[in-house]
Design an enzyme around this catalytic site. Structure first.
Site, PDB file in Angstrom:
ATOM      1  CB  CYS A 239      -0.952  -0.006   1.192  1.00  0.00           C
ATOM      2  SG  CYS A 239      -1.950  -1.508   1.305  1.00  0.00           S
TER       3      CYS A 239
ATOM      4  CG  HIS B 133      -2.990   2.908   2.557  1.00  0.00           C
ATOM      5  ND1 HIS B 133      -3.730   2.599   1.442  1.00  0.00           N
ATOM      6  CD2 HIS B 133      -3.033   1.799   3.356  1.00  0.00           C
ATOM      7  CE1 HIS B 133      -4.205   1.368   1.545  1.00  0.00           C
ATOM      8  NE2 HIS B 133      -3.792   0.863   2.702  1.00  0.00           N
TER       9      HIS B 133
ATOM     10  CG  ASN C 192      -7.049  -1.165   1.766  1.00  0.00           C
ATOM     11  OD1 ASN C 192      -6.323  -0.834   0.850  1.00  0.00           O
ATOM     12  ND2 ASN C 192      -6.570  -1.630   2.918  1.00  0.00           N
TER      13      ASN C 192
END
Length: 332
Positions: free
Chosen positions: A120, A257, A287
């Site tokens: 990520c 993130h 996500n």
């Protein structure tokens, strides 16, 4: 942790784009699949929906569409791109890389290609690498893409992970500009000791002598990931700002993130940064790992929140554990 020190950037972001698949998977849809509910998911994650790629649609497809969107919005030329960096954990193949597939799709005549594996944090790693490559003079125009099809590696019988993940891609151009550079300061770091708390098995099914579960799907210890993410960002964000000589008040937008709204709320509370100046892309897209930051960035531009001259703080964190941050002055 590594920091970029005493180097004057000669690069800036000149274009941004994004793409999400059409299919929507809502919390109500998930309620029919596992023991969960909208009332349980939203307060704990901030996620209401996520986008899911079709069975015959892969990460390269999403990345190509994000680049097309960028080209359309900024009339950007791809012919003179000389490096393509793609951040992804879900490439179509071990090789050829997604970057090679993008090069072929757009007929870019002379470009190096490289896929980055930093989970990520990958897109921010890509931006920092692009800045370094351009500032050093090795390249002049770098395409940075973050894209994922996490739905293909999600166990939809696991109520703890299937509520989180979605599919998306984002793209940005980084070009040489000695007179109006946009990169201010950057950092990166890792802690491999925590890798056991978030992983996906591949050629090996063991780590530190332990037999792993998941059978190729994402496995996450949510409690540990939360603690690691919050402690890392609480420590590293102030350090990045201090090393850059910038106060939190000078940051117009914080773009971390978008893993989980609770993580971001906890970080903002501890470092004293207002949530209303923080961008979060997971509410309607889930996500999307390396795509969450470019997705939130592009949304902020489209909604008129991010304006020319704004100072942006981008910070990614993910499996590995990896993390990377960059301070950018928005110049477009």
């Amino acid at each position: 942790m590594s920091e970029k020190r005493s180097i004057t950037s000669r690069a800036r972001i000149t274009a941004i784009g994004s793409y999400v698949p059409e299919r929507t998977l809502t919390n109500d849809d998930l309620e029919k699949m596992v023991d969960t509910s909208d009332e349980w998911i939203v307060p704990r994650t901030g996620i209401r929906e996520r986008r899911i790629a079709g069975s015959d649609v892969f990460t390269s497809d999403l990345c190509i569409e994000a680049v097309r969107n960028m080209i359309s919005e900024y009339q950007a030329s791809t012919d003179d791109i000389d490096m393509i960096l793609v951040a992804t954990s879900t490439s179509d193949f071990p090789f050829p890389s997604v970057a090679c597939q993008i090069q072929e799709q757009f007929g870019i005549p002379s470009a190096g290609t490289l896929d980055l594996s930093a989970a990520c944090a990958g897109f921010v790693y890509g931006l920092n690498m692009a800045d370094a490559l351009v500032t050093s003079g090795l390249h002049r125009k770098v395409l940075v893409v973050g894209g994922e099809t996490l739905s293909k590696v999600t166990d939809y019988t696991d109520r703890t992970t299937c509520i989180l993940f979605g599919d998306a891609a984002g793209a940005a151009l980084v070009e040489r500009d000695e007179n109006n550079p946009g990169f201010i300061h950057s950092c990166s770091g890792s802690d491999g000791r925590a890798g056991i708390h978030l992983y996906r098995t591949g050629l090996s099914g063991r780590m530190k002598g332990k037999v792993l579960s998941g059978d190729g799907n994402i496995v996450q210890n949510g409690r540990e990931v939360f603690k690691i993410a919050v402690s890392t960002l609480t420590r590293e964000v102030p350090r990045l700002l201090e090393n850059a000589g910038i106060s939190p008040d000078e940051v117009d937008w914080f773009i971390p993130h978008s893993a989980n709204i609770r993580i971001i709320q906890a970080v903002c509370e501890r470092i004293g940064f207002p949530m209303e100046k923080t961008l979060f892309s997971a509410e309607y897209y889930g996500n999307t790992s390396s795509a969450t930051i470019p997705l939130a960035l592009h949304q902020g531009v489209l909604e008129g929140k991010i304006k020319k001259g704004d100072t942006l703080l981008l910070y990614g964190f993910g499996g590995g554990f990896t993390h990377a941050g960059t301070l950018v002055r928005w110049t477009i």
